[in-house]
Design a protein around this motif. Structure first.
Motif, short mmCIF file in Angstrom:
data_model
loop_
_atom_site.label_atom_id
_atom_site.label_comp_id
_atom_site.label_asym_id
_atom_site.label_seq_id
_atom_site.Cartn_x
_atom_site.Cartn_y
_atom_site.Cartn_z
N ILE A 56 102.71 -29.74 -38.90
CA ILE A 56 103.96 -29.97 -37.84
C ILE A 56 103.41 -29.21 -36.83
O ILE A 56 103.64 -29.53 -35.63
CB ILE A 56 105.13 -29.70 -38.63
CG1 ILE A 56 105.56 -30.70 -39.64
CG2 ILE A 56 106.21 -29.57 -37.53
CD1 ILE A 56 106.85 -30.41 -40.38
N LEU A 57 103.37 -27.78 -37.20
CA LEU A 57 103.07 -26.85 -36.02
C LEU A 57 101.73 -27.17 -35.33
O LEU A 57 101.83 -26.98 -34.03
CB LEU A 57 103.11 -25.39 -36.59
CG LEU A 57 104.46 -24.90 -37.25
CD1 LEU A 57 104.53 -23.46 -37.66
CD2 LEU A 57 105.33 -25.27 -36.11
N ALA A 58 100.70 -27.68 -35.88
CA ALA A 58 99.52 -27.89 -35.01
C ALA A 58 99.82 -29.05 -34.19
O ALA A 58 99.44 -29.17 -33.14
CB ALA A 58 98.45 -28.34 -36.47
N LEU A 59 100.75 -30.13 -34.66
CA LEU A 59 101.10 -31.23 -33.86
C LEU A 59 101.82 -30.68 -32.43
O LEU A 59 101.81 -31.07 -31.33
CB LEU A 59 101.93 -32.24 -34.55
CG LEU A 59 100.97 -33.09 -35.56
CD1 LEU A 59 101.81 -34.04 -36.50
CD2 LEU A 59 99.88 -34.00 -34.85
N HIS A 60 102.84 -29.97 -33.04
CA HIS A 60 104.01 -29.10 -32.03
C HIS A 60 103.03 -28.42 -30.90
O HIS A 60 103.32 -28.48 -29.70
CB HIS A 60 104.74 -28.48 -32.73
CG HIS A 60 105.97 -27.97 -31.93
ND1 HIS A 60 106.65 -28.74 -30.99
CD2 HIS A 60 106.21 -26.42 -31.61
CE1 HIS A 60 107.46 -27.89 -30.25
NE2 HIS A 60 107.33 -26.53 -30.50
N PHE A 279 96.28 -42.19 -39.44
CA PHE A 279 95.14 -41.49 -39.38
C PHE A 279 95.33 -39.96 -39.88
O PHE A 279 96.16 -39.32 -39.43
CB PHE A 279 94.87 -41.20 -37.76
CG PHE A 279 94.76 -42.77 -37.15
CD1 PHE A 279 93.60 -43.36 -37.22
CD2 PHE A 279 95.68 -42.99 -36.33
CE1 PHE A 279 93.44 -44.79 -36.77
CE2 PHE A 279 95.82 -44.39 -35.96
CZ PHE A 279 94.54 -44.96 -35.85
N SER A 280 94.56 -39.69 -40.83
CA SER A 280 94.45 -38.14 -41.44
C SER A 280 94.27 -37.18 -40.48
O SER A 280 93.16 -37.10 -39.79
CB SER A 280 93.55 -37.97 -42.75
OG SER A 280 93.63 -36.94 -43.31
N ILE A 281 95.10 -36.16 -40.68
CA ILE A 281 94.97 -34.89 -39.52
C ILE A 281 94.68 -33.80 -40.34
O ILE A 281 94.59 -32.82 -39.81
CB ILE A 281 96.05 -34.89 -38.59
CG1 ILE A 281 97.38 -34.63 -39.48
CG2 ILE A 281 96.21 -35.89 -37.51
CD1 ILE A 281 98.47 -34.08 -38.48
N VAL A 282 94.53 -33.95 -41.61
CA VAL A 282 94.48 -32.73 -42.75
C VAL A 282 93.01 -32.23 -42.11
O VAL A 282 91.88 -32.81 -42.25
CB VAL A 282 94.39 -33.07 -44.15
CG1 VAL A 282 94.09 -32.03 -44.96
CG2 VAL A 282 95.70 -33.83 -44.16
N GLY A 283 92.99 -30.94 -41.99
CA GLY A 283 91.62 -30.32 -41.80
C GLY A 283 91.06 -30.43 -40.42
O GLY A 283 89.79 -30.02 -40.18
N LEU A 284 91.85 -31.00 -39.53
CA LEU A 284 90.98 -31.47 -38.22
C LEU A 284 91.21 -30.04 -37.19
O LEU A 284 92.03 -29.32 -37.09
CB LEU A 284 91.75 -32.46 -37.49
CG LEU A 284 91.65 -33.88 -38.10
CD1 LEU A 284 92.10 -34.96 -37.34
CD2 LEU A 284 90.22 -34.14 -38.85
N ASN A 285 90.25 -29.84 -36.49
CA ASN A 285 90.10 -29.05 -35.21
C ASN A 285 91.06 -29.53 -34.25
O ASN A 285 91.46 -30.86 -34.12
CB ASN A 285 88.74 -28.39 -34.86
CG ASN A 285 87.92 -29.68 -34.31
OD1 ASN A 285 88.32 -30.48 -33.60
ND2 ASN A 285 86.79 -29.42 -34.46
N ASN A 287 90.27 -30.41 -31.20
CA ASN A 287 89.66 -31.69 -30.27
C ASN A 287 89.81 -32.95 -31.25
O ASN A 287 90.03 -33.98 -30.76
CB ASN A 287 88.18 -31.45 -30.03
CG ASN A 287 87.93 -30.59 -28.97
OD1 ASN A 287 88.96 -30.16 -27.96
ND2 ASN A 287 86.86 -29.86 -28.93
N GLU A 288 89.47 -32.71 -32.60
CA GLU A 288 89.53 -33.93 -33.41
C GLU A 288 90.99 -34.39 -33.47
O GLU A 288 91.24 -35.58 -33.82
CB GLU A 288 89.03 -33.64 -34.81
CG GLU A 288 87.49 -33.13 -34.89
CD GLU A 288 87.08 -32.51 -36.41
OE1 GLU A 288 85.85 -32.65 -36.48
OE2 GLU A 288 87.96 -31.89 -36.72
N LEU A 289 92.07 -33.46 -33.67
CA LEU A 289 93.40 -33.77 -33.64
C LEU A 289 93.77 -34.86 -32.20
O LEU A 289 94.60 -35.74 -32.54
CB LEU A 289 94.20 -32.50 -33.70
CG LEU A 289 95.65 -32.71 -33.68
CD1 LEU A 289 96.08 -33.71 -34.98
CD2 LEU A 289 96.42 -31.44 -33.83
N GLU A 290 93.21 -34.13 -31.06
CA GLU A 290 93.47 -34.88 -30.09
C GLU A 290 92.93 -36.52 -30.23
O GLU A 290 93.70 -37.41 -29.77
CB GLU A 290 92.97 -34.33 -28.72
CG GLU A 290 93.16 -34.99 -27.43
CD GLU A 290 92.83 -34.32 -26.18
OE1 GLU A 290 92.12 -34.92 -25.28
OE2 GLU A 290 92.48 -32.91 -26.55
#
Length: 317
Positions: A56-60, A279-285, A287-290
């Protein structure tokens, strides 16, 4: 960061399915035998709130949400729910809200208030015990009402949600309106959505916003209120001044300015309820999250929700 599509839509609200388990068996979520459809494993993990909090906080951090809404399954079954609320507020999330069936509110409402929860949406599809059982699969209407009282006593702002199904609980529209008037809680009626086992079925149970308004207007004239940008509900006011909403996914689609992103309990993001694959966002940096967020934004429908084989248990209410 602000990413937008060709319609100018972006993500400013996150809805989080904390887990895919529920202590109710509502007919619009599960099969007739009461078993969840498309059930996924709960990814809560041994550290309670920690794994989902990090996502959640990575997305926020990327999107600077105005609201994070915690859903399920049933979010009050999530171990450490109060701690999660508290830590999200401490991390700077402006508004942390929750949608719940209310069963566990009698013992948790006070703790959620202390943790800083900003708002609760409580599902209440009927007041009649037998109709409530038909809708939820449980004989627990009085317990839910007790939970609503506990939340009010704790000072948590409330809304009520009622999914209306023809021939099952449409008789409860006026009693629910009266209960909402007496308690001073805003009530929203929801049209049935083509999700899970209702994706290819359920048309015979669909009760439209027009029919809801027709039923309520038997008690007096109604006035439509302006719809707020990106709102799911259109609000109306009775002659006595009572406001209520209708979330009319089919009759009055609101895809054109949708601002919601969804995070499932197994760490996948969905840009639209109509999408069967996230789309899995587990373990992404970062740039990958974007990259995955841009993909998720591309899932949004241009005009209207088209339905999904996923259950609300899987993707969140």
């Amino acid at each position: 960061m602000k990413i937008t599509d060709q319609y100018g839509r972006s993500f400013s609200t996150l809805r989080v399915s904390l887990l895919d388990r529920c202590n109710f068996a509502c007919v619009y979520c599960v099969e007739e035998d009461g078993q969840p459809v498309n059930k996924r494993s709960c990814s809560q993990g041994k550290n309670g709130a920690a794994p989902v909090k990090e996502l959640i906080l990575a997305l926020h951090k990327k999107l600077n949400f105005g609201t994070v809404r915690l859903t399920g399954g049933e979010p009050l079954l999530f171990e450490g729910i109060e701690q999660l609320v508290y830590e999200l507020k401490c991390a700077g999330v402006p508004a942390v809200k929750m949608t719940t069936n209310g069963f566990l509110l009698p013992q948790l409402a006070g703790r959620l208030a202390v943790a800083g929860l900003d708002e609760l949406n409580v599902s209440l599809d009927a007041l009649d015990e037998e109709v409530f059982r038909k809708m939820s699969g449980r004989d627990q209407c009085s317990r839910v009402l007790e939970g609503i009282d506990a939340a009010l006593d704790a000072g948590i702002p409330l809304k009520l949600n009622a999914v209306i199904m023809k021939g099952i609980n449409d008789s409860e529209i006026l009693p629910l309106m009266e209960y909402a008037r007496e308690t001073g809680i805003v009530l929203r009626f929801l049209e049935l959505m083509k999700m899970g086992h209702l994706f290819r079925e359920g048309a015979d149970r669909f009760f439209s916003s027009y029919e809801i308004l027709e039923r309520i207007s038997t008690t007096g004239p109604l006035m439509a209120l302006p719809r707020k940008e990106s709102a799911t509900a259109t609000y109306w006011k009775t002659a006595e001044g009572q406001e209520f909403g209708i979330i009319a996914n089919e009759s009055a689609p609101f895809c054109s300015d949708c601002n919601r992103l969804r995070l499932s309990s197994d760490g996948k993001i969905f840009g639209c309820l109509s999408s069967n694959e996230g789309f899995s966002i587990v373990g992404l940096n970062e740039n990958e999250l974007e990259t995955e967020l841009i993909k998720a934004l591309g899932q949004k429908q241009a005009l209207r929700f088209t339905g999904s084989a996923l259950s609300m248990l899987s993707i969140g209410g």
